[in-house]
Design an enzyme around this catalytic site. Sequence first.
Site: not given
Ligand code: TA6
Length: 298
Positions: A71, A97, A167, A211, A270
């Site tokens: 994270r 990833r 991201h 978001d 992003e």
């Molecule tokens: O980039 C934003 C997003 O798509 C949000 O909708 C949220 O889900 C975030 O990514 C994090 O995603 P993850 O799968 O890493 O928990």
Amino acid sequence: MTELNTHFGICGRVTFSEVAGGLIVAEVSNEQATARIALQGAQILAWAPVGEQSVIWQSLNAIYTAGKSVRGGVPVCWPWFGPHPTESGFPAHGFARTQNWEMAQTQQLTDGTTTLSLRLVQDANTRLLWPHDSELLLMVNVGERLQIDLLTRNTGSETFTVTQALHTYFAVSDVREVSVLGLEDQPYIDKVVGGARDVQTGPVRFSAETDRIYLDQGGESVIDDPGLQRRIGIRREGSHSTVVWNPWAEKSLAMADMGADAYLGMLCVEATNAAADAVSIAPGEEHRLQVSYRLEQL
Ligand code: TA6
């Protein structure tokens, strides 16, 4: 580890080591900056110009384990962004990833920066998710500026389409006080309200879960952070969409690898090819998604 350090280590510049969860990381240090990159997901975990706090954020509750993206940092979302378009059982944000990548090259450049290149290893499992002949490379140039290039090559005989994202989680003083400039008047898809469309008025500011997929002109954006007396300049190529995300309090609390107040210190801006900005790549062709970050003092 010895083999990695023998083939790709650079004395005093690039060193490989094993960290929590058995993850392998490259530690980069030069006269301009330091950085840390995990081989799993080719995920940049930290970058700090000399004399600066890390610009890239990582959760204090991050979980280091094989097969799960850490994270924070810069997860590479590929070959699809968000949920898979048709297969709800496929992993969100693709598989790049969570896969192990292999080192392709390391180089100390005469301008004082350090470049690392990593290649995604595709196998029988990934082919079940993505049955296309393709090559994926990530090049990272570490210096006062951080530059990331994500290169997709179509090595097959059929055209395929990808959506993708770098991201990036940025460290901010307090997300309630920062703003994002450069997206003014741009249309966006608001995922918080079921994908409704809207147009950005003024700088982006944060007071609730955010978001959004901005379908923009590919121009520069800036994170303005008065609390840290700095701005983060974001320059892209090969991208006409930007995702801006903060989970806010409720979702942050519900995520095991975030925690109650974690959302206050981070913001994702992003560089993407998402939604209508999906990229089709013909046989023998390639697409380069490039982003670079630079700090400016206020
Ligand atoms: O980039 C934003 C997003 O798509 C949000 O909708 C949220 O889900 C975030 O990514 C994090 O995603 P993850 O799968 O890493 O928990």
